[in-house]
Design a protein around this motif. Structure first.
Motif, PDB file in Angstrom:
ATOM      1  N   SER A   1       1.763  14.176   8.480  1.00 50.88           N
ATOM      2  CA  SER A   1       0.914  12.846   7.847  1.00 50.88           C
ATOM      3  C   SER A   1       0.417  11.742   7.243  1.00 50.88           C
ATOM      4  CB  SER A   1      -0.616  13.983   6.391  1.00 50.88           C
ATOM      5  OG  SER A   1       0.629  13.968   5.467  1.00 50.88           O
TER       6      SER A   1
ATOM      7  N   MET B   1      -1.376  17.791  -5.654  1.00 51.75           N
ATOM      8  CA  MET B   1      -1.381  16.876  -5.952  1.00 51.75           C
ATOM      9  C   MET B   1      -3.315  16.795  -5.962  1.00 51.75           C
ATOM     10  SD  MET B   1      -0.650  13.160  -4.001  1.00 51.75           S
ATOM     11  CE  MET B   1      -1.245  12.442  -4.944  1.00 51.75           C
TER      12      MET B   1
ATOM     13  N   PHE C   1      -6.897  11.427  12.538  1.00 52.01           N
ATOM     14  CA  PHE C   1      -6.428  12.026  12.849  1.00 52.01           C
ATOM     15  C   PHE C   1      -6.713  13.503  12.015  1.00 52.01           C
ATOM     16  CE2 PHE C   1      -1.270  14.629  12.598  1.00 52.01           C
ATOM     17  CZ  PHE C   1      -2.141  15.424  13.886  1.00 52.01           C
TER      18      PHE C   1
ATOM     19  N   LYS D   1      -3.405   3.181  15.201  1.00 53.81           N
ATOM     20  CA  LYS D   1      -3.305   3.930  14.215  1.00 53.81           C
ATOM     21  C   LYS D   1      -4.958   4.019  13.212  1.00 53.81           C
ATOM     22  CE  LYS D   1       0.894   5.647  13.944  1.00 53.81           C
ATOM     23  NZ  LYS D   1       2.218   5.724  12.995  1.00 53.81           N
ATOM     24  N   SER D   2      -5.472   2.989  13.307  1.00 56.79           N
ATOM     25  CA  SER D   2      -6.387   2.141  12.434  1.00 56.79           C
ATOM     26  C   SER D   2      -7.652   2.656  12.829  1.00 56.79           C
ATOM     27  CB  SER D   2      -6.141   0.929  11.960  1.00 56.79           C
ATOM     28  OG  SER D   2      -5.346   0.256  11.285  1.00 56.79           O
TER      29      SER D   2
ATOM     30  N   ARG E   1      -6.725   3.314   1.040  1.00 55.38           N
ATOM     31  CA  ARG E   1      -6.130   2.353   0.862  1.00 55.38           C
ATOM     32  C   ARG E   1      -5.887   1.385   2.444  1.00 55.38           C
ATOM     33  NH1 ARG E   1      -5.874  -0.367  -4.614  1.00 55.38           N
ATOM     34  NH2 ARG E   1      -7.135   0.771  -5.480  1.00 55.38           N
ATOM     35  N   PHE E   2      -5.359   2.167   3.253  1.00 57.66           N
ATOM     36  CA  PHE E   2      -4.416   2.063   4.385  1.00 57.66           C
ATOM     37  C   PHE E   2      -5.885   2.223   5.383  1.00 57.66           C
ATOM     38  CE2 PHE E   2      -0.572   4.561   1.951  1.00 57.66           C
ATOM     39  CZ  PHE E   2      -0.452   3.975   3.172  1.00 57.66           C
ATOM     40  N   TYR E   3      -6.784   2.178   5.183  1.00 55.48           N
ATOM     41  CA  TYR E   3      -8.150   2.261   6.075  1.00 55.48           C
ATOM     42  C   TYR E   3      -9.053   0.704   5.825  1.00 55.48           C
ATOM     43  CZ  TYR E   3      -5.993   6.580   8.331  1.00 55.48           C
ATOM     44  OH  TYR E   3      -5.684   7.014   8.666  1.00 55.48           O
TER      45      TYR E   3
ATOM     46  N   SER F   1      -7.588   9.059  -2.363  1.00 57.06           N
ATOM     47  CA  SER F   1      -7.390   7.710  -3.019  1.00 57.06           C
ATOM     48  C   SER F   1      -6.225   6.506  -2.942  1.00 57.06           C
ATOM     49  CB  SER F   1      -7.382   7.379  -4.800  1.00 57.06           C
ATOM     50  OG  SER F   1      -6.008   7.387  -5.444  1.00 57.06           O
ATOM     51  N   ILE F   2      -5.078   7.342  -2.323  1.00 52.42           N
ATOM     52  CA  ILE F   2      -4.314   7.137  -1.163  1.00 52.42           C
ATOM     53  C   ILE F   2      -4.066   6.642   0.145  1.00 52.42           C
ATOM     54  CG2 ILE F   2      -1.641   7.348  -0.780  1.00 52.42           C
ATOM     55  CD1 ILE F   2      -1.322   9.322  -2.967  1.00 52.42           C
ATOM     56  N   VAL F   3      -4.795   7.429   0.624  1.00 52.27           N
ATOM     57  CA  VAL F   3      -5.061   7.607   2.145  1.00 52.27           C
ATOM     58  C   VAL F   3      -6.507   5.638   2.719  1.00 52.27           C
ATOM     59  CG1 VAL F   3      -6.009   8.531   4.251  1.00 52.27           C
ATOM     60  CG2 VAL F   3      -4.831  10.025   2.900  1.00 52.27           C
TER      61      VAL F   3
ATOM     62  N   ARG G   1       2.374   1.744  -3.199  1.00 50.80           N
ATOM     63  CA  ARG G   1       1.800   2.414  -4.670  1.00 50.80           C
ATOM     64  C   ARG G   1       1.349   3.707  -4.170  1.00 50.80           C
ATOM     65  NH1 ARG G   1      -4.441   3.553  -4.065  1.00 50.80           N
ATOM     66  NH2 ARG G   1      -4.503   4.043  -5.846  1.00 50.80           N
TER      67      ARG G   1
ATOM     68  N   SER H   1      -0.769  18.401   6.934  1.00 52.13           N
ATOM     69  CA  SER H   1       0.033  18.709   6.196  1.00 52.13           C
ATOM     70  C   SER H   1      -0.142  17.390   4.237  1.00 52.13           C
ATOM     71  CB  SER H   1       1.374  18.402   7.001  1.00 52.13           C
ATOM     72  OG  SER H   1       1.227  17.116   7.594  1.00 52.13           O
ATOM     73  N   PHE H   2      -0.509  18.025   3.656  1.00 51.71           N
ATOM     74  CA  PHE H   2      -0.953  17.192   2.541  1.00 51.71           C
ATOM     75  C   PHE H   2      -0.141  17.360   1.040  1.00 51.71           C
ATOM     76  CE2 PHE H   2      -4.876  16.431   4.565  1.00 51.71           C
ATOM     77  CZ  PHE H   2      -5.285  15.597   4.671  1.00 51.71           C
ATOM     78  N   TYR H   3       0.427  16.671   0.006  1.00 46.24           N
ATOM     79  CA  TYR H   3       1.101  16.855  -1.329  1.00 46.24           C
ATOM     80  C   TYR H   3       0.083  18.158  -1.903  1.00 46.24           C
ATOM     81  CZ  TYR H   3       3.877  13.249   0.263  1.00 46.24           C
ATOM     82  OH  TYR H   3       4.915  12.595   1.147  1.00 46.24           O
TER      83      TYR H   3
ATOM     84  N   PHE I   1       6.079  20.194   1.629  1.00 35.14           N
ATOM     85  CA  PHE I   1       5.227  20.278   2.185  1.00 35.14           C
ATOM     86  C   PHE I   1       5.028  19.732   3.324  1.00 35.14           C
ATOM     87  CE2 PHE I   1       4.395  19.757  -2.229  1.00 35.14           C
ATOM     88  CZ  PHE I   1       3.582  20.908  -2.398  1.00 35.14           C
ATOM     89  N   LYS I   2       5.682  19.324   4.671  1.00 30.88           N
ATOM     90  CA  LYS I   2       5.830  18.843   5.563  1.00 30.88           C
ATOM     91  C   LYS I   2       5.284  17.705   5.913  1.00 30.88           C
ATOM     92  CE  LYS I   2       6.176  22.827   8.428  1.00 30.88           C
ATOM     93  NZ  LYS I   2       6.513  23.898   7.029  1.00 30.88           N
TER      94      LYS I   2
ATOM     95  N   LEU J   1      -0.673   7.697   9.755  1.00 31.32           N
ATOM     96  CA  LEU J   1      -1.610   6.315   8.521  1.00 31.32           C
ATOM     97  C   LEU J   1      -1.315   4.877   9.491  1.00 31.32           C
ATOM     98  CD1 LEU J   1      -0.612   7.414   5.113  1.00 31.32           C
ATOM     99  CD2 LEU J   1      -2.635   7.866   6.069  1.00 31.32           C
ATOM    100  N   PRO J   2      -1.869   4.120   9.370  1.00 34.77           N
ATOM    101  CA  PRO J   2      -2.078   2.949  10.114  1.00 34.77           C
ATOM    102  C   PRO J   2      -0.963   1.989   8.766  1.00 34.77           C
ATOM    103  CG  PRO J   2      -4.010   3.327   8.989  1.00 34.77           C
ATOM    104  CD  PRO J   2      -2.946   4.191   8.791  1.00 34.77           C
TER     105      PRO J   2
ATOM    106  N   ARG K   1      -7.300  12.474  -5.013  1.00 29.92           N
ATOM    107  CA  ARG K   1      -5.617  11.504  -5.574  1.00 29.92           C
ATOM    108  C   ARG K   1      -5.377  11.391  -4.315  1.00 29.92           C
ATOM    109  NH1 ARG K   1      -4.518   7.852  -9.090  1.00 29.92           N
ATOM    110  NH2 ARG K   1      -3.311   9.065 -10.901  1.00 29.92           N
TER     111      ARG K   1
ATOM    112  N   LYS L   1       0.894  -1.236   0.430  1.00 30.40           N
ATOM    113  CA  LYS L   1       0.286  -0.309   0.248  1.00 30.40           C
ATOM    114  C   LYS L   1       0.907   1.773   0.056  1.00 30.40           C
ATOM    115  CE  LYS L   1      -2.539  -1.822   3.872  1.00 30.40           C
ATOM    116  NZ  LYS L   1      -3.583  -2.109   4.690  1.00 30.40           N
TER     117      LYS L   1
END
Lengths: 225, 289
Positions: free
Chosen positions: A67, B91, B80, B75-76, B102-104, B98-100, A6, B86-88, A62-63, A71-72, B95, A3
């Motif tokens: 974030s 993007m 938060f 963390k699941s 997948r982790f949950y 769609s990245i975040v 990706r 602080s995102f990119y 972007f520090k 994430l888990p 987008r 993940k």
């Protein structure tokens, strides 16, 4: 981990496209200038890990670590994924370089030299060497750390040169060190491509990467965001 | 009662800042406001829970899970919202989603779309084009869409307009209705807590001054007004902060009954202290006036 890999690939999509364009231009230039494949491989080996630098520059800008680390997933997994992603970059770039070489008219000689098992193995070895050295630095100190390192290296070089002039001695530690690297590279290129040679190269690359991975994990685990 | 968050003896030292033996707990089904002046240690506590910074000592448990040993599982279950998300920047919102997502495992795409609609988030736009308030809304939509059981929010209201601030507070109250979830949010805008928070934890200079229910804070803390002559050496220790003027003093106490007993028969005015007043007197009130 996948993940996260990706995620790295999505985040760097544009960078990868730009990189492939750059590789095409570089390879055409290498072919036109009739630069020996050995030299081309060394240049290439230094450029691939630069992707990791650009990636880190974005994290810093972007520090994004905050974030990312919320994430888990664990920091160890993040480091593993970063190494894995760089290897994906490497293989893609190497494959792409071969394809570009094949498409350049009159470039068959260079392609033949490139496509030997020895050049491919040595390319991968040099790229591992650069990864192994750069990644722990990048992960711990970010892009600023790399800048400081480069400036410090430059200053050190100047100091050594000045000392050489002042003392009138041709031999100094820096020169010996650089000569040692050059001799090592020459030895690798001139060594006969035996099975033992390839196994040694693979083991050395694996050991270097593993060592670098463990150091990077250790450093990231202690970093505060 | 199951504790959504349990912190015991937490310590951290960095950049000349000390977090000293922090202990408090937040039960499921409640909202806790973490208040204190700037630089008190609120963000540090939230970062320590998420393992963004390393603790020196202590224990952090989220729904009974150790925050280091069971980091992924913990963390699941956390959503938060950072003070400055602080995102990119390059993007697009969809987008990032769609990245975040997948982790949950519990990610709910329909809920995310609904929240984006409610918050008027332009999914096709780049993060860099969003205002700070919209960034916070986006972070909130991400946090709510994976059915987080514990929401950690670091100064979520600081960049928001009053209308959305109120909406946010109402939404937080809704979230805890099923009594399975909990919210910890840090703020220095105490008015945000009046309607929503069940528990208040006040932190100052890296130390917890109090951590109790909002009702108990209202019962215990009071503002006492009187003439300056009443401020004797026996009375002074009862006050946590004092402001004096030529017309008299105004002081904060956490022991109303004792003050009443010791100053019985004197001309005193005792009023319930607001959170703003508590914060003001604790951080700015002179103690040995």
């Amino acid at each position: 981990m996948f993940k996260y890999v990706r995620r790295e690939l999505i985040l760097n999509k544009n960078l990868i496209i730009m990189f492939l364009v750059y590789v095409s231009v570089l390879w055409i230039w290498v072919s036109l200038q009739k630069i020996p494949p050995k030299m081309a491989i060394i240049i290439f080996s230094f450029i691939v890990p630069m992707l990791s630098l650009s990636q880190q520059a974005r994290e810093d800008k972007f520090k994004a670590w905050i974030s990312t680390c919320s994430l888990p997933t664990t920091r160890n997994t993040m480091v593993k994924a970063r190494f894995f992603t760089l290897w994906i970059f490497t293989f893609t770039a190497l494959f792409y370089a071969v394809v570009v070489s094949a498409l350049i008219p009159g470039n068959q000689t260079m392609l033949a030299q490139l496509l030997t098992l020895k050049t491919l193995f040595l390319s991968l070895f040099f790229i591992s060497l650069c990864f192994a050295f750069l990644l722990p630095f990048i992960i711990r100190f970010g892009i600023v750390g790399i800048m400081i390192f480069l400036v410090a290296a430059q200053v050190l070089g100047i100091v050594f040169l000045m000392l050489t002039r002042l003392t009138g001695r041709n031999e100094n530690f820096l020169r010996s060190f650089i000569n040692l690297i050059i001799d090592g590279i020459k030895y690798l290129f001139n060594h006969e491509g035996t099975l033992l040679f390839y196994i040694t190269i693979i083991l050395a690359a694996a050991a270097l990467n593993l060592f670098s991975l463990k150091i990077s994990q250790f450093l990231l685990a202690r970093k505060d965001f | 009662m199951v504790q959504a968050l349990e912190i015991k003896g937490l310590r951290k030292e960095y950049n000349g800042f000390f977090l000293k033996d922090i202990s408090f707990s937040l039960p499921q089904g409640y909202v806790m406001g973490l208040i204190g002046p700037n630089g008190a240690g609120k963000t540090t506590i939230i970062k320590l829970i998420l393992n963004l910074i390393k603790k020196k000592a202590g224990e952090i448990r989220v729904f009974g899970m150790d925050n280091l040993k069971q980091e992924i599982e913990m963390k699941s279950r956390i959503g938060f919202v950072h003070e400055v998300p602080s995102f990119y920047g390059y993007m697009k919102l969809e987008r990032v989603k769609s990245i975040v997502s997948r982790f949950y495992p519990a990610w709910d795409d329909k809920l995310f779309s609904r929240l984006c609609g409610e918050f008027k988030l332009p999914l096709g736009k780049k993060i860099s084009s969003l205002s700070r308030g919209m960034n916070t809304k986006f972070a909130l939509a991400l946090a709510l869409s994976h059915d987080a059981d514990l929401l950690l929010m670091d100064e979520p209201t600081s960049g928001l307009d009053p209308v959305f601030r109120r909406e946010l507070m109402e939404r937080l109250s809704e979230i805890i209705q099923d009594e399975q979830k909990a919210v910890l949010f840090s703020t220095h805008i105490t008015s945000d807590l009046v309607r929503t928070a069940d528990y208040i934890t006040y932190i100052q200079g890296g130390e917890i001054i109090f951590s109790s229910t909002k009702d108990k804070v209202r019962e215990d803390w009071a503002i006492v007004k009187g003439e300056n002559e009443l401020l004797t050496d026996e009375i002074l220790p009862l006050f946590k902060g004092i402001r004096k003027s030529q017309y008299g003093f105004k002081a904060l106490t956490s022991d109303i009954e004792k003050v009443r007993r010791q100053l019985s028969g004197q001309n005193l005015i005792v009023e319930k202290a607001s959170l703003d007043e508590i914060m003001f007197f604790l951080s700015k009130g002179e103690i040995n006036a």
